[in-house]
Scaffold this motif. Structure first.
Motif, short mmCIF file in Angstrom:
data_model
loop_
_atom_site.label_atom_id
_atom_site.label_comp_id
_atom_site.label_asym_id
_atom_site.label_seq_id
_atom_site.Cartn_x
_atom_site.Cartn_y
_atom_site.Cartn_z
N GLY A 16 35.89 35.98 48.71
CA GLY A 16 35.52 35.60 49.79
C GLY A 16 33.95 36.08 50.70
O GLY A 16 33.16 36.78 51.15
N THR A 17 33.79 36.77 49.19
CA THR A 17 32.08 37.94 49.20
C THR A 17 31.12 36.78 48.80
O THR A 17 29.74 36.53 49.12
CB THR A 17 31.47 38.84 49.00
N VAL A 18 31.44 36.28 47.43
CA VAL A 18 31.08 35.10 45.98
C VAL A 18 31.85 33.93 45.93
O VAL A 18 32.40 33.84 46.06
CB VAL A 18 30.89 36.21 44.88
N LEU A 19 30.57 32.89 46.57
CA LEU A 19 30.92 31.74 46.53
C LEU A 19 31.55 31.19 44.41
O LEU A 19 30.24 31.07 43.40
CB LEU A 19 30.20 30.34 46.71
N LEU A 20 32.68 31.66 43.66
CA LEU A 20 32.56 32.06 42.60
C LEU A 20 32.50 30.35 41.61
O LEU A 20 31.55 29.96 41.01
CB LEU A 20 33.83 32.00 42.18
N GLY A 21 33.51 29.91 42.57
CA GLY A 21 32.97 28.09 41.44
C GLY A 21 33.48 28.18 40.46
O GLY A 21 34.75 29.09 40.07
N TRP A 22 32.63 27.41 39.48
CA TRP A 22 33.54 27.25 38.53
C TRP A 22 32.44 28.83 37.23
O TRP A 22 32.52 28.38 35.66
CB TRP A 22 32.49 26.12 36.94
N THR A 23 32.08 29.55 37.66
CA THR A 23 31.60 30.56 37.38
C THR A 23 32.44 31.25 36.40
O THR A 23 32.90 31.70 36.18
CB THR A 23 31.42 32.29 37.88
N PRO A 24 32.02 31.68 34.75
CA PRO A 24 33.28 31.82 33.48
C PRO A 24 33.69 33.64 34.04
O PRO A 24 32.71 33.95 33.73
CB PRO A 24 33.05 31.07 32.56
N GLY A 25 34.72 33.78 33.38
CA GLY A 25 34.69 35.43 32.58
C GLY A 25 34.99 36.57 33.78
O GLY A 25 34.86 36.97 33.93
N VAL A 26 35.55 35.26 34.89
CA VAL A 26 35.77 36.04 35.96
C VAL A 26 37.81 36.19 36.45
O VAL A 26 37.58 35.02 36.47
CB VAL A 26 35.50 35.14 37.25
N GLY A 27 37.56 37.42 36.06
CA GLY A 27 39.05 37.33 35.90
C GLY A 27 39.91 38.21 37.54
O GLY A 27 39.11 38.57 38.35
#
Length: 266
Positions: A16-27
């Motif tokens: 809700g604060t950052v647009l992660l998209g396909w950013t890896p390593g975010v659990g």
């Protein structure tokens, strides 16, 4: 009738604060893990034919939490498949140059208004940017392919992302992609669609609590309308218009659930 349970991943530290998209390593963060565990417990009584996930870590962790509560191993969809099968087509929209940016920055970009008002025209900027219409096409194709592969008696689960699930729901409802922003899909919410020969039936959207036994197809009775036919007159109020379907998701106490947290993207 193939029943698909669509689950959005649980919360991350930046949902809700950052647009992660396909950013890896975010659990998942602690909240997301608690959400996934609660949903896994709710679905433990539903014998899932398969669990399919986006390749992104936040979805894999959510799907694995659900798989761990499934008890005895279920028949796997194909030889050598893991408990959770990865399908890249269920991955997040590729947001291109928007990936990793803060929402407060993106809302000032002129493209933001197009995303809100005319999403079918959007192609996200940069060499890796994807058109939202292409996201919908690959996601719906994945659902249809798995339906055919698993068969008409299957109840299976797909773990994906907010925009992806919204686009699948829009297709099932027969509405244009430009209207998909009217659909809310919160973190770790449950959406259910029953696909018949004639048409899909949207059973639940953005469900965040309550019983799930009615997600299993009901046994057919003599004289029942043909499979896939809507009930004329609205039915008996117990299962909506879909054969064997569930009614509106309700909170404990019987009040219809609301749709808070509109516009959260991840």
């Amino acid at each position: 009738m193939t029943t698909v349970l669509l689950v959005r991943h649980g919360l991350t530290a930046v949902t809700g604060t950052v647009l992660l998209g396909w950013t890896p390593g975010v659990g998942l963060d602690d909240r997301g893990k608690a959400q996934a565990a609660a949903l896994a417990q709710r679905l433990a009584s539903i014998p899932l034919t398969a669990i399919v996930s986006s390749p992104l870590q936040r979805c894999e962790e959510t799907a694995l939490a659900i798989a761990e509560q499934q008890g005895e191993p279920k028949p796997e969809p194909c030889d050598d498949d893991p408990v959770v099968t990865i399908d890249d087509r269920l991955g997040e929209c590729r947001y291109g140059d928007w990936t990793g940016q803060e929402m407060t920055t993106l809302t000032k970009d002129p493209l933001w208004r197009t995303v809100q008002e005319h999403p079918s025209a959007v192609v996200f900027p940069g060499s890796e940017g994807e058109a939202l219409r292409d996201t919908q096409h690959r996601a719906v194709a994945a659902i249809r392919d798995w339906n055919a592969r698993l068969g008409p008696d299957a109840v299976w689960l797909a773990c994906s992302h907010g925009d992806v699930i919204k686009s699948i729901v829009a297709d099932a409802m027969g509405i244009h992609l430009d209207l998909f922003q009217r659909i809310s899909v919160d973190p770790c919410s449950l959406t259910a669609i029953r696909y018949t020969e004639h048409r899909p039936f949207v059973i639940r959207v953005n469900d965040r609590g309550g019983a799930v036994a009615d997600l299993l197809p009901a046994p057919r009775t003599p004289g029942e309308a043909p499979e896939g036919d809507a009930v004329v007159g609205g039915g008996d109020g117990q299962g909506g218009n879909a054969p064997g379907g569930a009614g509106q998701s309700r909170a404990p106490g019987g009040e219809p659930r609301d749709s808070r947290e509109h516009g959260r993207r991840d």
